[in-house]
Scaffold this motif. Structure first.
Motif, PDB file in Angstrom:
ATOM      1  N   GLU A   1      22.519 -23.951 -26.939  1.00  0.00           N
ATOM      2  CA  GLU A   1      21.139 -24.214 -27.383  1.00  0.00           C
ATOM      3  C   GLU A   1      20.317 -24.725 -26.192  1.00  0.00           C
ATOM      4  O   GLU A   1      19.993 -25.914 -26.097  1.00  0.00           O
ATOM      5  N   ILE A   2      20.017 -23.804 -25.304  1.00  0.00           N
ATOM      6  CA  ILE A   2      19.266 -24.161 -24.102  1.00  0.00           C
ATOM      7  C   ILE A   2      18.110 -23.167 -23.927  1.00  0.00           C
ATOM      8  O   ILE A   2      18.078 -22.107 -24.566  1.00  0.00           O
ATOM      9  N   THR A   3      17.185 -23.525 -23.068  1.00  0.00           N
ATOM     10  CA  THR A   3      16.106 -22.623 -22.681  1.00  0.00           C
ATOM     11  C   THR A   3      16.125 -22.495 -21.167  1.00  0.00           C
ATOM     12  O   THR A   3      15.931 -23.488 -20.454  1.00  0.00           O
ATOM     13  N   LEU A   4      16.406 -21.297 -20.669  1.00  0.00           N
ATOM     14  CA  LEU A   4      16.416 -21.082 -19.228  1.00  0.00           C
ATOM     15  C   LEU A   4      14.997 -21.186 -18.684  1.00  0.00           C
ATOM     16  O   LEU A   4      14.028 -20.792 -19.345  1.00  0.00           O
ATOM     17  N   LYS A   5      14.894 -21.705 -17.482  1.00  0.00           N
ATOM     18  CA  LYS A   5      13.602 -21.828 -16.820  1.00  0.00           C
ATOM     19  C   LYS A   5      13.674 -21.117 -15.482  1.00  0.00           C
ATOM     20  O   LYS A   5      14.424 -21.520 -14.588  1.00  0.00           O
ATOM     21  N   ILE A   6      12.906 -20.042 -15.343  1.00  0.00           N
ATOM     22  CA  ILE A   6      12.950 -19.202 -14.147  1.00  0.00           C
ATOM     23  C   ILE A   6      11.535 -19.069 -13.592  1.00  0.00           C
ATOM     24  O   ILE A   6      10.591 -18.801 -14.331  1.00  0.00           O
ATOM     25  N   ASP A   7      11.397 -19.238 -12.294  1.00  0.00           N
ATOM     26  CA  ASP A   7      10.080 -19.196 -11.642  1.00  0.00           C
ATOM     27  C   ASP A   7       9.115 -20.192 -12.284  1.00  0.00           C
ATOM     28  O   ASP A   7       7.910 -19.934 -12.416  1.00  0.00           O
ATOM     29  N   GLY A   8       9.649 -21.317 -12.730  1.00  0.00           N
ATOM     30  CA  GLY A   8       8.812 -22.350 -13.317  1.00  0.00           C
ATOM     31  C   GLY A   8       8.375 -22.074 -14.745  1.00  0.00           C
ATOM     32  O   GLY A   8       7.582 -22.842 -15.307  1.00  0.00           O
ATOM     33  N   LYS A   9       8.892 -20.999 -15.338  1.00  0.00           N
ATOM     34  CA  LYS A   9       8.495 -20.638 -16.697  1.00  0.00           C
ATOM     35  C   LYS A   9       9.716 -20.565 -17.601  1.00  0.00           C
ATOM     36  O   LYS A   9      10.802 -20.189 -17.173  1.00  0.00           O
ATOM     37  N   GLU A  10       9.517 -20.910 -18.849  1.00  0.00           N
ATOM     38  CA  GLU A  10      10.597 -20.764 -19.817  1.00  0.00           C
ATOM     39  C   GLU A  10      10.859 -19.289 -20.087  1.00  0.00           C
ATOM     40  O   GLU A  10       9.919 -18.497 -20.226  1.00  0.00           O
ATOM     41  N   PHE A  11      12.140 -18.917 -20.132  1.00  0.00           N
ATOM     42  CA  PHE A  11      12.519 -17.540 -20.425  1.00  0.00           C
ATOM     43  C   PHE A  11      12.520 -17.362 -21.939  1.00  0.00           C
ATOM     44  O   PHE A  11      13.379 -17.884 -22.650  1.00  0.00           O
ATOM     45  N   LEU A  12      11.513 -16.612 -22.428  1.00  0.00           N
ATOM     46  CA  LEU A  12      11.322 -16.429 -23.861  1.00  0.00           C
ATOM     47  C   LEU A  12      11.277 -14.947 -24.215  1.00  0.00           C
ATOM     48  O   LEU A  12      10.881 -14.115 -23.404  1.00  0.00           O
ATOM     49  N   ARG A  13      11.665 -14.657 -25.428  1.00  0.00           N
ATOM     50  CA  ARG A  13      11.505 -13.322 -25.995  1.00  0.00           C
ATOM     51  C   ARG A  13      10.942 -13.491 -27.396  1.00  0.00           C
ATOM     52  O   ARG A  13      11.519 -14.222 -28.201  1.00  0.00           O
ATOM     53  N   ASN A  14       9.800 -12.825 -27.638  1.00  0.00           N
ATOM     54  CA  ASN A  14       9.090 -12.982 -28.914  1.00  0.00           C
ATOM     55  C   ASN A  14       8.775 -14.448 -29.181  1.00  0.00           C
ATOM     56  O   ASN A  14       8.828 -14.922 -30.320  1.00  0.00           O
ATOM     57  N   GLY A  15       8.453 -15.157 -28.100  1.00  0.00           N
ATOM     58  CA  GLY A  15       8.040 -16.541 -28.217  1.00  0.00           C
ATOM     59  C   GLY A  15       9.170 -17.535 -28.381  1.00  0.00           C
ATOM     60  O   GLY A  15       8.916 -18.734 -28.537  1.00  0.00           O
ATOM     61  N   LYS A  16      10.411 -17.066 -28.351  1.00  0.00           N
ATOM     62  CA  LYS A  16      11.551 -17.955 -28.554  1.00  0.00           C
ATOM     63  C   LYS A  16      12.574 -17.768 -27.435  1.00  0.00           C
ATOM     64  O   LYS A  16      12.687 -16.679 -26.871  1.00  0.00           O
ATOM     65  N   PRO A  17      13.345 -18.805 -27.118  1.00  0.00           N
ATOM     66  CA  PRO A  17      14.415 -18.635 -26.128  1.00  0.00           C
ATOM     67  C   PRO A  17      15.526 -17.757 -26.711  1.00  0.00           C
ATOM     68  O   PRO A  17      16.017 -18.039 -27.809  1.00  0.00           O
ATOM     69  N   PRO A  18      15.889 -16.672 -26.040  1.00  0.00           N
ATOM     70  CA  PRO A  18      16.921 -15.792 -26.582  1.00  0.00           C
ATOM     71  C   PRO A  18      18.292 -16.460 -26.551  1.00  0.00           C
ATOM     72  O   PRO A  18      18.540 -17.353 -25.738  1.00  0.00           O
ATOM     73  N   ARG A  19      19.158 -16.041 -27.436  1.00  0.00           N
ATOM     74  CA  ARG A  19      20.523 -16.524 -27.471  1.00  0.00           C
ATOM     75  C   ARG A  19      21.432 -15.338 -27.122  1.00  0.00           C
ATOM     76  O   ARG A  19      21.742 -14.505 -27.968  1.00  0.00           O
TER      77      ARG A  19
END
Length: 403
Positions: free
Chosen positions: A238-256
């Motif tokens: 249950e984490i949210t990756l952060k790449i280039d200073g931005k949260e990595f999201l898909r459809n507004g949610k962190p993918p699992r």
């Protein structure tokens, strides 16, 4: 004894001379202590753990040459790459969007490429057909064979037909074996991701990043079993990756994204695996996997033998070298790291061009080759015609032929 006039002026009394000598020695001692303190401070700074994952910089002697571009693909997203023991190089392109013109290619030394094994296998008319690729996720060269894993899940819309594993003879470039996986092994929401071949056990191990599990295939019979499907080691954290200073999201949610990277320690008999959205590396004895394959009642014993090897950066693919170093991408820091046999995480190379190090292979010249799939940069909607997706290589600093 130093001559008079060198350390003190002529005519100075002995007591005064002694005082001057003591003062001089004291100054030297202070200077030495200051120098040692500075050096120790620098050494401490070099070994500090710069982030929560305790990744440290590699010693200067392991700094590699600059990245070299092996090939570049414009408008088509590459994920997998593999080198044969003779240096032939193959890459693959999953059908994550419309307009993917080929699924598998062979890359020439000059960077040019052609569909493999031919154009017909790579032709897509919108639905699965015999002797054609649907959505290839991984290619693995092993011995005189090329294994092509097709989860048959285009655009992540669900498995159509059945997931498959094709085995091509690299001497003739002809299909020599096909494994098909029914819905019990590869359910509709599964996404078979990567594989390793265990000749000693006569088994193939495959990760499922869609639902989280390990699929075990018997090479001789083609029988299959899905294991560790309910164990936390195969599940995303249950984490949210952060790449280039931005949260990595898909459809507004962190993918699992579940079990993804996989690697086989043939010498010691362990299978290593890692969820993509996760910071923990796991391994399990291959003997336990084989036992559970033949007897489902051994599943609890298999789960009990899973080892959590601690934190690493969030990676995609993984690759061992002959010295037992495990190479992984560090998706959040544009880097490639490696885990030493002692468990230390060292940075091999960090470069802004490394945009999502995806899959690794080591060629006969001891070069680490990997794809930059730019998964965090591709738009969810719209085309990628102007985007370029490279394959990079760099010479490893030590003897690193694959196991």
């Amino acid at each position: 004894m130093a001559k008079e006039g060198l350390l003190w002026p002529r005519g100075v009394q002995p007591k005064t001379k002694l005082s001057i000598a003591i003062a001089t020695m004291a100054r030297w001692l202070c200077l030495c202590l200051l120098t040692i303190s500075i050096c120790l401070g620098c050494a401490h700074k070099q070994t500090l753990q710069p982030d929560r994952l305790k990744t440290v910089q590699a010693p200067p002697k392991t700094v590699p040459e600059r990245l070299k571009t092996v090939a570049t693909f414009k408008g088509v997203q590459v994920t997998g790459v593999t080198s044969t023991n003779t240096g032939r190089l193959f890459a693959n392109f999953p059908r994550w969007r419309e307009g993917v013109s080929f699924s598998v290619v062979e890359v020439s030394p000059d960077g040019s490429f052609k569909p493999y094994p031919d154009a017909e296998w790579n032709r897509w008319e919108g639905y699965p057909q015999p002797n054609r690729f649907t959505c290839v996720q991984s290619v693995v060269a092993h011995g005189d064979s090329l294994y092509v894993l097709d989860p048959s899940n285009p655009q992540f819309a669900g498995v159509v037909g059945s997931a498959k594993l094709f085995v091509f003879d690299l001497k003739t470039n002809q299909l020599k074996r096909r494994y098909e996986f029914d819905s019990g092994v590869a359910p509709q929401r599964s996404y078979l991701n990567d594989l390793r071949i265990d000749d000693a056990a006569g088994k193939i191990y495959i990760t499922d990043s869609g639902l989280g599990a390990i699929v075990v295939v018997d090479i001789a019979t083609g029988n299959t079993r899905r294991v560790l499907a309910h164990h936390p080691s195969t599940k995303a954290e249950e984490i949210t990756l952060k790449i280039d200073g931005k949260e990595f999201l898909r459809n507004g949610k962190p993918p699992r994204i579940h079990t993804d990277g996989i690697e086989l320690d043939r010498k010691n008999g362990y299978l290593y695996y890692h969820a993509l959205t996760g910071y923990h590396l796991y391994r399990v004895p291959t003997k336990a996997l084989v036992a559970a394959f033949y007897d489902p009642k051994q599943e609890p014993a298999l789960e009990a033998k899973v080892e959590d090897l601690g934190k690493t950066p969030a990676p995609d693919g993984m690759m061992f070298d002959a010295e037992g170093n495990l190479y992984l991408g560090d998706l959040e820091h544009d880097a490639v790291v490696y885990r030493t046999p002692a468990g230390e995480i060292l940075t091999l190379v960090q470069d802004p061009r490394i945009r999502w190090a995806d899959t690794f292979t080591i060629d006969p010249n001891d070069s680490l080759i990997f794809t930059a799939s730019r998964i965090h940069q591709v738009p969810q909607n719209g085309g990628i015609d102007d985007m370029e997706f490279p394959i990079y290589s760099l010479q490893l600093p030590h003897s690193s032929a694959p196991q």
